[in-house]
Enzyme design. Structure first.
Site: not given
Ligand SMILES: [Zn+2]
Length: 306
Positions: A77, A234, A238, A261
Site C-alpha cells: 500500500h 483495492h 495492490d 501479489h
Molecule cells: Zn492490499
C-alpha cells in the site's frame, strides 16, 4: 523528472499481522536512489531494496527481504502511494517487520506524502517500456503485461459471495487517477478467513477499522463500502504497488483476472527473464509542476522518448 518527497513524514499504527505498534518514516532521497526500506530496529545490513527480485513468497501480502534476512512485509500500500504520487526516490524506515496497516487503504500515505509535497530532481525518469506481451497463469488466475503508451490497469475479480461477486474495472493511471479513484479503497476479506487466520496467529491486528470484512451477502465493517466496487479498486491499488517493484514506472497495460501479489511478482520475473520484452527509456519531461501525475506518463507530455 525524477522526484522525491520534500521532507520526511512519519506514520504510526499497528502491523496487520503482528498487531504490534509500528512507526514508519518516509525520507527524501537523491536522484537514482530508487525506493529502499530500512529496518531501524536491526543492526548491520538492514537496507532492503523495493524490487521484484527481493520479494519472498508470502500468501497474504508482499514481503521483501535482503541477503542477510532483514525483511519487511505488507509494503504494497505504501508502494502504491509512492508510485501513485510519482515519487521515484525515497527511503522508507520502519522500526519493525511490517508497514503499519492504518485504515487498510493507501489514502493516509498519499495524504501524508502530498502534505509534504514533492521535489523535482534534475534527472529524467527512467521508465520501463513493455515491448511485447508477457503472461503468467496460476490455475484460473492470470496476469499479463502488453505494450501501451502509458500505464493502464484492468482487473477482474470473481467471488461466489454476493457481497463481492464479479467486478471489473479498467483505469489509465496517468494524471493522478490513482489518487482520485483508487487510493482510498481498503483491503477486504471474508469473516471465515479472519477467524481462520487469527486462530493461526495471523492478521492479529486486523479489525473492522482496517479492512472491509464481509460475510456472504453482508458487509460487516461499520459504515459499509467506500465505493460499490471497492474490492476490485483495492486489487488495482495492490497491483500498482506490486508493479512498482519493477523499479521504474511501467509504460504498458497490465490486465489480470483473479490475480494477486504472488502472480504480479511472477509476471515481473517473467518480464525480466526476457530481454526482448522490455526496454528502459529516459522520459525527458513528464512529471509536471508538483501535480499528481501518477505512474503513467502521457506520450503527449513527453515528446522525446529515447
Ligand atoms: Zn492490499
Amino acid at each position: 523528472m525524477q522526484t522525491t518527497i520534500k521532507s520526511q513524514v512519519t506514520f504510526t499504527g499497528v502491523g496487520l499481522h503482528s498487531g504490534r505498534p509500528v512507526r514508519m518514516t518516509i525520507h527524501p532521497a537523491s536522484a537514482e536512489y530508487g525506493i529502499w526500506f530500512r529496518r531501524s530496529d536491526l543492526d548491520g545490513d538492514n537496507l532492503i531494496p523495493a524490487r521484484w527480485d527481493a520479494v519472498v513468497p508470502s500468501k497474504l501480502c508482499t514481503l521483501i527481504a535482503n541477503r542477510s534476512g532483514a525483511s519487511v512485509s505488507t509494503i504494497e500500500h505504501v508502494m502504491a502511494a509512492l508510485a501513485g504520487c510519482g515519487v521515484t526516490n525515497a527511503l522508507v524506515e520502519v522500526d519493525g517487520p511490517e508497514v503499519p496497516i492504518l485504515d487498510g487503504s493507501a489514502q493516509p500515505f498519499v495524504k501524508g506524502i502530498l502534505a509534504r509535497g514533492l521535489r523535482e530532481l534534475a534527472v529524467p525518469v527512467r521508465a520501463l517500456r513493455i515491448l511485447k506481451p508477457v503472461e503468467v497463469r496460476n490455475g484460473q488466475a492470470w496476469a499479463r503485461l502488453e505494450p501501451a503508451d502509458m500505464l493502464e490497469i484492468d482487473f477482474t475479480i470473481d467471488f461466489v459471495e454476493p457481497a463481492i461477486g464479479r467486478q471489473e474495472k479498467a483505469l489509465n493511471m496517468s494524471n493522478g487517477a490513482f489518487v482520485r479513484e483508487l487510493c482510498d479503497s481498503r483491503t477486504f476479506c471474508r469473516q471465515d478467513d479472519v477467524e481462520r487466520m487469527q486462530a493461526n496467529g495471523l492478521a492479529l491486528g486486523g479489525t473492522y477499522e482496517n479492512a472491509v470484512v464481509f460475510d456472504d451477502d453482508k458487509v460487516l465493517s461499520p459504515g459499509g463500502l467506500r465505493h460499490e466496487d471497492e474490492a476490485v479498486r483495492h486489487k488495482m491499488l495492490d497491483a500498482l504497488g506490486d508493479l512498482a517493484l519493477a523499479g521504474a514506472p511501467i509504460l504498458g497495460k497490465y490486465t489480470s483476472q483473479r490475480g494477486g501479489h504472488a502472480l504480479t511478482n511472477k509476471l515481473l520475473r517473467a518480464l525480466f527473464a526476457d530481454p526482448f520484452a522490455y526496454r528502459l527509456v529516459d522520459v525527458a519531461e513528464g512529471i509536471t509542476g508538483g501535480k499528481l501525475p501518477g505512474v503513467g506518463v502521457r506520450r503527449t507530455d513527453v515528446p522525446v522518448l529515447a
